[in-house]
Design a protein around this motif. Structure first.
Motif, PDB file in Angstrom:
ATOM      1  N   GLN A 191       0.812  -1.231   0.000  1.00  0.00           N
ATOM      2  CA  GLN A 191       0.000   0.000   0.000  1.00  0.00           C
ATOM      3  C   GLN A 191       0.845   1.281   0.000  1.00  0.00           C
ATOM      4  N   ASN A 192       0.267   2.312  -0.597  1.00  0.00           N
ATOM      5  CA  ASN A 192       0.760   3.682  -0.407  1.00  0.00           C
ATOM      6  C   ASN A 192       0.333   4.143   0.979  1.00  0.00           C
ATOM      7  N   GLY A 193       1.007   5.140   1.531  1.00  0.00           N
ATOM      8  CA  GLY A 193       0.600   5.667   2.837  1.00  0.00           C
ATOM      9  C   GLY A 193       1.206   4.863   3.975  1.00  0.00           C
ATOM     10  N   GLU A 198       9.694   7.907   2.484  1.00  0.00           N
ATOM     11  CA  GLU A 198      10.048   8.547   1.197  1.00  0.00           C
ATOM     12  C   GLU A 198       8.880   8.492   0.222  1.00  0.00           C
ATOM     13  N   LYS A 199       8.142   7.358   0.243  1.00  0.00           N
ATOM     14  CA  LYS A 199       6.978   7.260  -0.654  1.00  0.00           C
ATOM     15  C   LYS A 199       5.870   8.160  -0.122  1.00  0.00           C
ATOM     16  N   LEU A 200       5.769   8.229   1.207  1.00  0.00           N
ATOM     17  CA  LEU A 200       4.707   9.046   1.805  1.00  0.00           C
ATOM     18  C   LEU A 200       4.861  10.520   1.416  1.00  0.00           C
ATOM     19  N   ILE A 201       6.086  11.021   1.459  1.00  0.00           N
ATOM     20  CA  ILE A 201       6.280  12.449   1.156  1.00  0.00           C
ATOM     21  C   ILE A 201       5.962  12.711  -0.329  1.00  0.00           C
ATOM     22  N   VAL A 202       6.253  11.731  -1.179  1.00  0.00           N
ATOM     23  CA  VAL A 202       5.917  11.863  -2.605  1.00  0.00           C
ATOM     24  C   VAL A 202       4.394  11.887  -2.775  1.00  0.00           C
ATOM     25  N   ASN A 203       3.716  10.923  -2.167  1.00  0.00           N
ATOM     26  CA  ASN A 203       2.253  10.850  -2.313  1.00  0.00           C
ATOM     27  C   ASN A 203       1.562  12.039  -1.653  1.00  0.00           C
ATOM     28  N   ALA A 204       2.117  12.516  -0.531  1.00  0.00           N
ATOM     29  CA  ALA A 204       1.503  13.669   0.145  1.00  0.00           C
ATOM     30  C   ALA A 204       1.628  14.917  -0.725  1.00  0.00           C
ATOM     31  N   ALA A 205       2.779  15.056  -1.384  1.00  0.00           N
ATOM     32  CA  ALA A 205       3.011  16.256  -2.199  1.00  0.00           C
ATOM     33  C   ALA A 205       2.204  16.219  -3.504  1.00  0.00           C
ATOM     34  N   ILE A 206       2.074  15.025  -4.091  1.00  0.00           N
ATOM     35  CA  ILE A 206       1.470  14.948  -5.431  1.00  0.00           C
ATOM     36  C   ILE A 206      -0.042  14.641  -5.409  1.00  0.00           C
ATOM     37  N   ASN A 207      -0.439  13.630  -4.639  1.00  0.00           N
ATOM     38  CA  ASN A 207      -1.791  13.087  -4.822  1.00  0.00           C
ATOM     39  C   ASN A 207      -2.934  14.066  -4.512  1.00  0.00           C
ATOM     40  N   PRO A 208      -2.969  14.673  -3.304  1.00  0.00           N
ATOM     41  CA  PRO A 208      -4.126  15.537  -3.030  1.00  0.00           C
ATOM     42  C   PRO A 208      -4.214  16.734  -3.977  1.00  0.00           C
ATOM     43  N   LYS A 232      -2.782  16.455 -14.313  1.00  0.00           N
ATOM     44  CA  LYS A 232      -1.822  15.358 -14.367  1.00  0.00           C
ATOM     45  C   LYS A 232      -0.632  15.708 -13.469  1.00  0.00           C
ATOM     46  N   ASN A 233       0.154  14.682 -13.095  1.00  0.00           N
ATOM     47  CA  ASN A 233       1.276  14.907 -12.171  1.00  0.00           C
ATOM     48  C   ASN A 233       2.245  15.975 -12.700  1.00  0.00           C
ATOM     49  N   GLY A 234       2.465  15.985 -14.011  1.00  0.00           N
ATOM     50  CA  GLY A 234       3.445  16.893 -14.603  1.00  0.00           C
ATOM     51  C   GLY A 234       3.115  18.366 -14.387  1.00  0.00           C
ATOM     52  N   SER A 294      11.443  14.752  -9.357  1.00  0.00           N
ATOM     53  CA  SER A 294      11.804  13.781 -10.406  1.00  0.00           C
ATOM     54  C   SER A 294      10.664  12.776 -10.603  1.00  0.00           C
ATOM     55  N   ILE A 295       9.945  12.416  -9.530  1.00  0.00           N
ATOM     56  CA  ILE A 295       8.792  11.502  -9.690  1.00  0.00           C
ATOM     57  C   ILE A 295       7.689  12.211 -10.494  1.00  0.00           C
ATOM     58  N   CYS A 296       7.503  13.497 -10.193  1.00  0.00           N
ATOM     59  CA  CYS A 296       6.512  14.283 -10.949  1.00  0.00           C
ATOM     60  C   CYS A 296       6.840  14.279 -12.438  1.00  0.00           C
ATOM     61  N   LYS A 355       8.849  12.051 -14.068  1.00  0.00           N
ATOM     62  CA  LYS A 355       8.770  10.683 -14.620  1.00  0.00           C
ATOM     63  C   LYS A 355       7.338  10.260 -14.887  1.00  0.00           C
ATOM     64  N   THR A 356       6.422  10.750 -14.027  1.00  0.00           N
ATOM     65  CA  THR A 356       5.020  10.326 -14.159  1.00  0.00           C
ATOM     66  C   THR A 356       4.165  11.484 -14.686  1.00  0.00           C
ATOM     67  N   ALA A 357       4.829  12.396 -15.448  1.00  0.00           N
ATOM     68  CA  ALA A 357       4.173  13.636 -15.877  1.00  0.00           C
ATOM     69  C   ALA A 357       2.826  13.393 -16.570  1.00  0.00           C
ATOM     70  N   GLU A 358       2.737  12.330 -17.341  1.00  0.00           N
ATOM     71  CA  GLU A 358       1.508  12.086 -18.112  1.00  0.00           C
ATOM     72  C   GLU A 358       0.472  11.271 -17.332  1.00  0.00           C
ATOM     73  N   ASN A 359       0.840  10.853 -16.090  1.00  0.00           N
ATOM     74  CA  ASN A 359      -0.089  10.037 -15.275  1.00  0.00           C
ATOM     75  C   ASN A 359      -1.088  10.891 -14.531  1.00  0.00           C
ATOM     76  N   GLU A 360      -2.251  10.300 -14.312  1.00  0.00           N
ATOM     77  CA  GLU A 360      -3.161  10.858 -13.314  1.00  0.00           C
ATOM     78  C   GLU A 360      -2.855  10.117 -12.030  1.00  0.00           C
ATOM     79  N   SER A 361      -2.731  10.818 -10.919  1.00  0.00           N
ATOM     80  CA  SER A 361      -2.410  10.137  -9.657  1.00  0.00           C
ATOM     81  C   SER A 361      -3.567   9.219  -9.264  1.00  0.00           C
ATOM     82  N   SER A 362      -3.265   8.266  -8.371  1.00  0.00           N
ATOM     83  CA  SER A 362      -4.306   7.330  -7.949  1.00  0.00           C
ATOM     84  C   SER A 362      -5.445   8.079  -7.248  1.00  0.00           C
ATOM     85  N   MET A 363      -5.115   9.194  -6.564  1.00  0.00           N
ATOM     86  CA  MET A 363      -6.175   9.934  -5.858  1.00  0.00           C
ATOM     87  C   MET A 363      -7.102  10.643  -6.848  1.00  0.00           C
TER      88      MET A 363
END
Ligand SMILES: NC(=O)C1=CN([C@@H]2O[C@H](COP(=O)(O)OP(=O)(O)OC[C@H]3O[C@@H](n4cnc5c(N)ncnc54)[C@H](OP(=O)(O)O)[C@@H]3O)[C@@H](O)[C@H]2O)C=CC1
Ligand SMILES: CC(C)(CO)C(=O)C(=O)O
Length: 292
Positions: free
Chosen positions: A97-99, A175-185, A193-195, A233-235, A237-245
């Protein structure tokens, strides 16, 4: 070896396909109809222009008899699974899981060998038996306690589905949490999109404010500048993705906001730290969930 995968969503099906090349896979679904479909027609993975069918076993009965189990359900779906696993003989259980909501269950499962995994692949569920492998990454695993069976899982691993063992499970999750906290909400609220979070200067500023609030809550091993580069860098790399949230909000499903931002608010409260940006995104996403 026999491997059980609990959950036939994007991640469960992705793991079933790749691990199924060298192991006997049993997929646990929530609905009987889902298990029946997988048993009859197998699963399909689309990757670049290819479409590959894999036959597998599936069941909706939570027997969990395999010695290794990957748990691939959302954070808020874990409780009944954990209740069942508490009563089972010792096995190797890997949480994907994320989080950090799942940390609270670890003491109840202390007789098992526990691992956490961070999935850096992109996976998109197309229908009940089809997943698209949208981005090749790695799965990073770290032991909470135990390590006997997990290495066997990687025998003959696939070039598009590599595993990496990390030493510090806490650092890995943080490390994953800080990425998901910054990007997902933010992506869910701004419907972007993430980008967009690094292309748009104003969105970038909001993401940085959130990042800084999270960074102040934990003693991260990496320095602030290096982690901030990692988030960006994750943003990219996943620029064209919609986040899971964002996907969850668009599809009218509950999000993992409690396991990602809710747990950070609890930590901030204990530390008596004001975290206005985290507080805002938490209630804004909770509000959006209610509108769905
Ligand atoms: N998708 C991705 O690219 C990534 C996802 N992750 C993380 O991986 C986890 C799983 O995500 P994802 O695969 O996208 O989620 P999905 O919602 O696509 O899949 C979860 C699946 O588990 C099923 N399920 C729920 N409870 C049970 C149960 N008790 N027994 C059997 N099956 C059950 C759900 O059924 P139902 O549909 O009926 O609810 C659903 O099919 C999440 O924590 C996510 O944050 C991490 C990195 C990338
Ligand atoms: C890394 C990121 C933000 C990729 O979209 C992700 O894990 C998610 O969407 O949950």
């Amino acid at each position: 070896m026999q491997i059980g995968i609990i959950g036939s969503g994007a991640i469960g099906l992705l793991f079933a396909h790749y691990l199924g090349k060298h192991h006997e896979i049993n997929v646990y679904t929530r609905r009987e109809s889902g298990a029946q479909l997988l048993n009859e027609r197998g699963m399909e993975l689309t990757f670049n222009t290819e479409s590959l069918t894999t036959s597998l076993k599936a069941t909706a009965k939570p027997t969990y008899g395999e010695e290794v189990l990957f748990i691939a359900v959302k954070q808020y779906q874990l409780k009944p699974i954990v209740q069942k696993l508490k009563e089972m003989p010792r096995k190797t259980i890997i949480f994907l899981q994320n989080g950090i909501g799942h940390l609270e269950f670890f003491s109840e499962l202390s007789k098992h060998e526990l691992f956490v995994g961070i999935v850096e692949h992109g996976a998109l569920k197309i229908d009940e038996r089809t997943v698209c492998h949208t981005g090749v990454g790695v799965t990073k695993l770290a032991a909470v306690h135990g390590e006997s069976y997990v290495h066997k899982v990687f025998e003959n691993e696939d070039e598009y589905f590599l595993f990496k063992i990390e030493n510090d499970f806490h650092e890995l999750l943080m490390e994953k949490l800080i990425v998901n906290a910054a990007i997902n909400p933010l992506t869910a609220l701004l419907r972007c999109k993430n980008g967009a979070l690094f292309k748009n200067k104003d969105y970038q500023l909001l993401m940085e404010r959130i990042f800084k609030e999270v960074y102040c809550l934990f003693p991260f091993k990496k320095g602030e500048a290096s982690l901030w580069n990692h988030v960006n860098s994750i943003c990219k790399k996943t620029a064209e993705n919609e986040s899971s949230m964002l996907k969850d909000i668009k599809e009218g499903r509950p999000t993992e906001i409690d396991a990602i931002i809710g747990s950070l608010l609890e930590k901030a409260e204990k530390m008596k730290k004001a975290v206005p940006y985290l507080t805002f995104v938490y209630y804004a996403v909770k509000g959006l969930e209610q509108e769905n």
